[in-house]
Motif scaffolding. Structure first.
Motif, PDB file in Angstrom:
ATOM      1  N   VAL A 116      31.256  49.744  31.192  1.00 37.98           N
ATOM      2  CA  VAL A 116      31.972  49.194  32.339  1.00 37.98           C
ATOM      3  C   VAL A 116      32.072  50.269  33.405  1.00 37.98           C
ATOM      4  O   VAL A 116      32.028  51.463  33.109  1.00 37.98           O
ATOM      5  CB  VAL A 116      33.388  48.683  31.959  1.00 37.98           C
ATOM      6  CG1 VAL A 116      33.298  47.480  31.049  1.00 37.98           C
ATOM      7  CG2 VAL A 116      34.221  49.775  31.326  1.00 37.98           C
ATOM      8  N   GLY A 117      32.189  49.829  34.647  1.00 39.14           N
ATOM      9  CA  GLY A 117      32.285  50.786  35.742  1.00 39.14           C
ATOM     10  C   GLY A 117      32.716  50.102  37.018  1.00 39.14           C
ATOM     11  O   GLY A 117      32.985  48.901  37.043  1.00 39.14           O
ATOM     12  N   THR A 118      32.779  50.894  38.086  1.00 37.32           N
ATOM     13  CA  THR A 118      33.135  50.368  39.399  1.00 37.32           C
ATOM     14  C   THR A 118      32.148  50.909  40.424  1.00 37.32           C
ATOM     15  O   THR A 118      31.518  51.946  40.212  1.00 37.32           O
ATOM     16  CB  THR A 118      34.557  50.786  39.825  1.00 37.32           C
ATOM     17  OG1 THR A 118      34.618  52.207  39.867  1.00 37.32           O
ATOM     18  CG2 THR A 118      35.611  50.247  38.897  1.00 37.32           C
ATOM     19  N   GLU A 119      32.015  50.158  41.496  1.00 41.70           N
ATOM     20  CA  GLU A 119      31.205  50.598  42.626  1.00 41.70           C
ATOM     21  C   GLU A 119      31.936  50.204  43.894  1.00 41.70           C
ATOM     22  O   GLU A 119      32.750  49.287  43.886  1.00 41.70           O
ATOM     23  CB  GLU A 119      29.810  49.982  42.586  1.00 41.70           C
ATOM     24  CG  GLU A 119      29.788  48.472  42.727  1.00 41.70           C
ATOM     25  CD  GLU A 119      28.400  47.869  42.609  1.00 41.70           C
ATOM     26  OE1 GLU A 119      27.426  48.608  42.485  1.00 41.70           O
ATOM     27  OE2 GLU A 119      28.319  46.634  42.647  1.00 41.70           O
ATOM     28  N   GLU A 120      31.653  50.910  44.957  1.00 47.62           N
ATOM     29  CA  GLU A 120      32.273  50.583  46.235  1.00 47.62           C
ATOM     30  C   GLU A 120      31.336  49.671  47.010  1.00 47.62           C
ATOM     31  O   GLU A 120      30.146  49.958  47.149  1.00 47.62           O
ATOM     32  CB  GLU A 120      32.575  51.846  47.029  1.00 47.62           C
ATOM     33  CG  GLU A 120      33.699  52.655  46.442  1.00 47.62           C
ATOM     34  CD  GLU A 120      34.172  53.763  47.363  1.00 47.62           C
ATOM     35  OE1 GLU A 120      33.678  53.848  48.509  1.00 47.62           O
ATOM     36  OE2 GLU A 120      35.027  54.524  46.923  1.00 47.62           O
ATOM     37  N   ILE A 121      31.887  48.557  47.481  1.00 46.93           N
ATOM     38  CA  ILE A 121      31.109  47.628  48.302  1.00 46.93           C
ATOM     39  C   ILE A 121      31.827  47.467  49.638  1.00 46.93           C
ATOM     40  O   ILE A 121      33.033  47.658  49.737  1.00 46.93           O
ATOM     41  CB  ILE A 121      30.922  46.260  47.615  1.00 46.93           C
ATOM     42  CG1 ILE A 121      32.274  45.607  47.321  1.00 46.93           C
ATOM     43  CG2 ILE A 121      30.104  46.397  46.346  1.00 46.93           C
ATOM     44  CD1 ILE A 121      32.166  44.152  46.944  1.00 46.93           C
ATOM     45  N   GLU A 122      31.059  47.111  50.642  1.00 44.71           N
ATOM     46  CA  GLU A 122      31.633  46.916  51.971  1.00 44.71           C
ATOM     47  C   GLU A 122      31.498  45.450  52.361  1.00 44.71           C
ATOM     48  O   GLU A 122      30.392  44.903  52.391  1.00 44.71           O
ATOM     49  CB  GLU A 122      30.930  47.805  52.988  1.00 44.71           C
ATOM     50  CG  GLU A 122      31.653  47.846  54.303  1.00 44.71           C
ATOM     51  CD  GLU A 122      31.100  48.901  55.232  1.00 44.71           C
ATOM     52  OE1 GLU A 122      31.005  48.607  56.430  1.00 44.71           O
ATOM     53  OE2 GLU A 122      30.773  50.000  54.741  1.00 44.71           O
ATOM     54  N   THR A 123      32.636  44.814  52.614  1.00 42.97           N
ATOM     55  CA  THR A 123      32.647  43.430  53.072  1.00 42.97           C
ATOM     56  C   THR A 123      33.541  43.333  54.293  1.00 42.97           C
ATOM     57  O   THR A 123      34.685  43.802  54.280  1.00 42.97           O
ATOM     58  CB  THR A 123      33.192  42.476  51.978  1.00 42.97           C
ATOM     59  OG1 THR A 123      34.476  42.929  51.563  1.00 42.97           O
ATOM     60  CG2 THR A 123      32.262  42.396  50.792  1.00 42.97           C
ATOM     61  N   ASP A 124      33.030  42.755  55.333  1.00 45.94           N
ATOM     62  CA  ASP A 124      33.767  42.580  56.596  1.00 45.94           C
ATOM     63  C   ASP A 124      34.323  43.899  57.111  1.00 45.94           C
ATOM     64  O   ASP A 124      35.450  43.968  57.607  1.00 45.94           O
ATOM     65  CB  ASP A 124      34.908  41.571  56.417  1.00 45.94           C
ATOM     66  CG  ASP A 124      34.406  40.205  55.986  1.00 45.94           C
ATOM     67  OD1 ASP A 124      33.278  39.843  56.377  1.00 45.94           O
ATOM     68  OD2 ASP A 124      35.140  39.504  55.263  1.00 45.94           O
ATOM     69  N   GLY A 125      33.534  44.959  56.977  1.00 45.10           N
ATOM     70  CA  GLY A 125      33.950  46.265  57.470  1.00 45.10           C
ATOM     71  C   GLY A 125      34.996  46.958  56.616  1.00 45.10           C
ATOM     72  O   GLY A 125      35.529  47.988  56.986  1.00 45.10           O
ATOM     73  N   GLU A 126      35.292  46.376  55.469  1.00 47.89           N
ATOM     74  CA  GLU A 126      36.314  46.927  54.576  1.00 47.89           C
ATOM     75  C   GLU A 126      35.655  47.381  53.273  1.00 47.89           C
ATOM     76  O   GLU A 126      34.852  46.662  52.698  1.00 47.89           O
ATOM     77  CB  GLU A 126      37.354  45.835  54.290  1.00 47.89           C
ATOM     78  CG  GLU A 126      38.534  46.283  53.485  1.00 47.89           C
ATOM     79  CD  GLU A 126      39.491  45.130  53.241  1.00 47.89           C
ATOM     80  OE1 GLU A 126      39.990  45.032  52.108  1.00 47.89           O
ATOM     81  OE2 GLU A 126      39.714  44.327  54.156  1.00 47.89           O
ATOM     82  N   THR A 127      35.994  48.559  52.799  1.00 46.67           N
ATOM     83  CA  THR A 127      35.443  49.078  51.554  1.00 46.67           C
ATOM     84  C   THR A 127      36.369  48.710  50.402  1.00 46.67           C
ATOM     85  O   THR A 127      37.572  48.940  50.459  1.00 46.67           O
ATOM     86  CB  THR A 127      35.296  50.616  51.628  1.00 46.67           C
ATOM     87  OG1 THR A 127      34.477  50.936  52.757  1.00 46.67           O
ATOM     88  CG2 THR A 127      34.651  51.158  50.376  1.00 46.67           C
ATOM     89  N   LYS A 128      35.792  48.098  49.360  1.00 41.75           N
ATOM     90  CA  LYS A 128      36.568  47.671  48.196  1.00 41.75           C
ATOM     91  C   LYS A 128      35.880  48.140  46.918  1.00 41.75           C
ATOM     92  O   LYS A 128      34.684  48.409  46.908  1.00 41.75           O
ATOM     93  CB  LYS A 128      36.696  46.141  48.169  1.00 41.75           C
ATOM     94  CG  LYS A 128      37.440  45.580  49.337  1.00 41.75           C
ATOM     95  CD  LYS A 128      37.767  44.109  49.281  1.00 41.75           C
ATOM     96  CE  LYS A 128      36.870  43.209  48.540  1.00 41.75           C
ATOM     97  NZ  LYS A 128      37.165  41.784  48.664  1.00 41.75           N
ATOM     98  N   GLN A 129      36.655  48.205  45.851  1.00 40.70           N
ATOM     99  CA  GLN A 129      36.123  48.531  44.531  1.00 40.70           C
ATOM    100  C   GLN A 129      35.704  47.240  43.843  1.00 40.70           C
ATOM    101  O   GLN A 129      36.458  46.271  43.833  1.00 40.70           O
ATOM    102  CB  GLN A 129      37.206  49.206  43.672  1.00 40.70           C
ATOM    103  CG  GLN A 129      37.592  50.573  44.125  1.00 40.70           C
ATOM    104  CD  GLN A 129      36.639  51.630  43.599  1.00 40.70           C
ATOM    105  OE1 GLN A 129      36.006  51.452  42.575  1.00 40.70           O
ATOM    106  NE2 GLN A 129      36.535  52.728  44.317  1.00 40.70           N
TER     107      GLN A 129
END
Length: 144
Positions: free
Chosen positions: A82-95
């Motif tokens: 298991v892990g996490t990655e940072e994604i960008e949606t609507d100019g916002e960075t989320k895990q």
């Protein structure tokens, strides 16, 4: 080179965060389901549908575990993490949390088939986005 499949947890998934214990409990549920099917059929279907032993090493505690095949001619290994990655949606960075399923270089055709089966089962259970070993994507969450 080893191959990996990913189950990504999206906004429509049943959970947004995942731990290795969550994955293990879903695999335990899978084992119980197939054992019950075997009892109904009066056949040891549980042993055939899950021909692995779950092994968790101390150095991977909480991060990864692997399944070791009970018959080395047919099944060898499948790794889960298991892990996490940072994604960008609507100019916002989320895990974004994900489950990774990896097949080592010396995997058998049986391992590939079972890994695909486990991927689909887990993706259905968590309503995730499944990125298969062949780079195709399957969606198991409600889409607009």
């Amino acid at each position: 080179m080893s191959k990996s499949a990913y189950i990504k947890l999206v906004e429509a998934s049943t959970v947004q965060e995942i731990t290795l214990d969550d994955v293990k409990s879903k695999l335990d549920h899978y084992i119980e389901m197939t054992k019950k099917t075997g009892q109904q059929l009066a056949w040891s279907y549980g042993d055939v549908s899950f021909p692995y032993t779950l092994i968790e090493k101390e150095e991977g505690k909480g991060r990864w575990f692997y399944l070791k095949g009970n018959d080395p001619k047919l099944y060898k290994y499948i790794m889960f993490g298991v892990g996490t990655e940072e994604i960008e949606t609507d100019g916002e960075t989320k895990q974004q949390h994900y489950i990774q399923i990896a097949l080592p270089d010396d995997s058998t055709h049986g391992d590939v088939g079972k890994a695909n089966e486990f991927c689909k089962f887990l993706a259905k259970e968590f309503k995730g986005e499944l990125h298969l070993f062949n780079q195709r994507i399957m969606y198991f969450y409600p889409r607009k």
